[in-house]
Design a protein around this motif. Structure first.
Motif, PDB file in Angstrom:
ATOM      1  N   TYR A  35      21.211  16.442   3.028  1.00  0.00           N
ATOM      2  CA  TYR A  35      21.479  17.876   3.043  1.00  0.00           C
ATOM      3  C   TYR A  35      22.848  18.144   2.454  1.00  0.00           C
ATOM      4  N   TYR A  42      18.368  20.413   0.152  1.00  0.00           N
ATOM      5  CA  TYR A  42      18.155  18.984   0.341  1.00  0.00           C
ATOM      6  C   TYR A  42      18.120  18.373  -1.052  1.00  0.00           C
ATOM      7  N   SER A 109      10.530  22.424  13.485  1.00  0.00           N
ATOM      8  CA  SER A 109      11.419  21.274  13.605  1.00  0.00           C
ATOM      9  C   SER A 109      11.021  20.580  14.900  1.00  0.00           C
ATOM     10  N   TYR A 137       9.798  17.973   5.605  1.00  0.00           N
ATOM     11  CA  TYR A 137      10.451  16.683   5.409  1.00  0.00           C
ATOM     12  C   TYR A 137      10.233  15.739   6.586  1.00  0.00           C
ATOM     13  N   VAL A 139      12.253  13.188   8.468  1.00  0.00           N
ATOM     14  CA  VAL A 139      13.673  12.914   8.652  1.00  0.00           C
ATOM     15  C   VAL A 139      13.802  11.610   9.431  1.00  0.00           C
ATOM     16  N   TYR A 155      16.199  12.310   4.276  1.00  0.00           N
ATOM     17  CA  TYR A 155      15.056  13.219   4.244  1.00  0.00           C
ATOM     18  C   TYR A 155      14.101  12.767   3.149  1.00  0.00           C
TER      19      TYR A 155
END
Length: 186
Positions: A35, A42, A109, A137, A139, A155
């Protein structure tokens, strides 16, 4: 106080000691992202993969994936052969959730799991993160504390998450063996 200092030093030495002595960078097609708070994006970065073993010619027992932060160090992941199935399952769960989130135009998230590690105390945290309703993504983060969570994460978009999974499967299937480089480069 002397005993405390001695115990602390022994503990710290034990945390970083490994049976890894040889490593070799391998050529793979994968690109992790980090990020960038300035651009609020990203950004894909140069990504390298190394395999490690205690001797040349042996099967790899550790993979390290590095993403360069251009002058600010590298984000890295240590993946050992002991917990390889857990890593693969985490990626599979991301792929399943990515399909659902895209189909329903969701932006979420959510933590997937923590996979223990033979080489780092905290292990690797896997989570799902939506940049928007179209970009989701995987992560992977080795953050040892809440204060650094996300700071050292890598990511992977869907395409690169699949490539990451393929690397993990190759590792599981013993496809990575260190070359006898010392015999070649004398």
């Amino acid at each position: 106080m002397k005993w405390f200092s001695l115990i602390l030093i022994l503990f710290l030495c034990g945390c970083v000691s490994t049976d890894i002595q040889k490593s070799e960078r391998i050529s793979v097609d994968i690109q992790g992202a980090i990020y960038n708070s300035i651009t609020n994006q990203y950004v894909p970065q140069m990504t390298q993969v190394e395999i490690h073993s205690s001797k040349e010619g042996e099967l790899a027992n550790l993979i390290t994936i590095y993403v360069d932060r251009y002058g600010a160090g590298r984000n890295f992941l240590y993946i050992d052969s002991v917990h390889i199935n857990d890593h693969i399952l985490a990626v599979d769960k991301y792929l399943k959730w990515e399909e659902i989130a895209k189909a329903q135009n969701d932006k979420i998230s959510k933590e997937i799991t923590n996979v223990p590690s033979k080489y780092i105390t905290h292990g690797l945290d896997y989570s799902f993160f939506s940049g928007n309703t179209e970009s989701h993504y995987l992560v992977v983060d080795n953050a040892p504390s809440f204060a650094t969570k996300g700071q050292y994460a890598i990511y992977f978009d869907k395409e690169n998450a699949i490539k990451y999974k393929n690397i993990l499967i190759s590792f599981k299937n013993n496809k990575f063996r260190l070359k006898h480089l010392s015999d070649i480069y004398k």
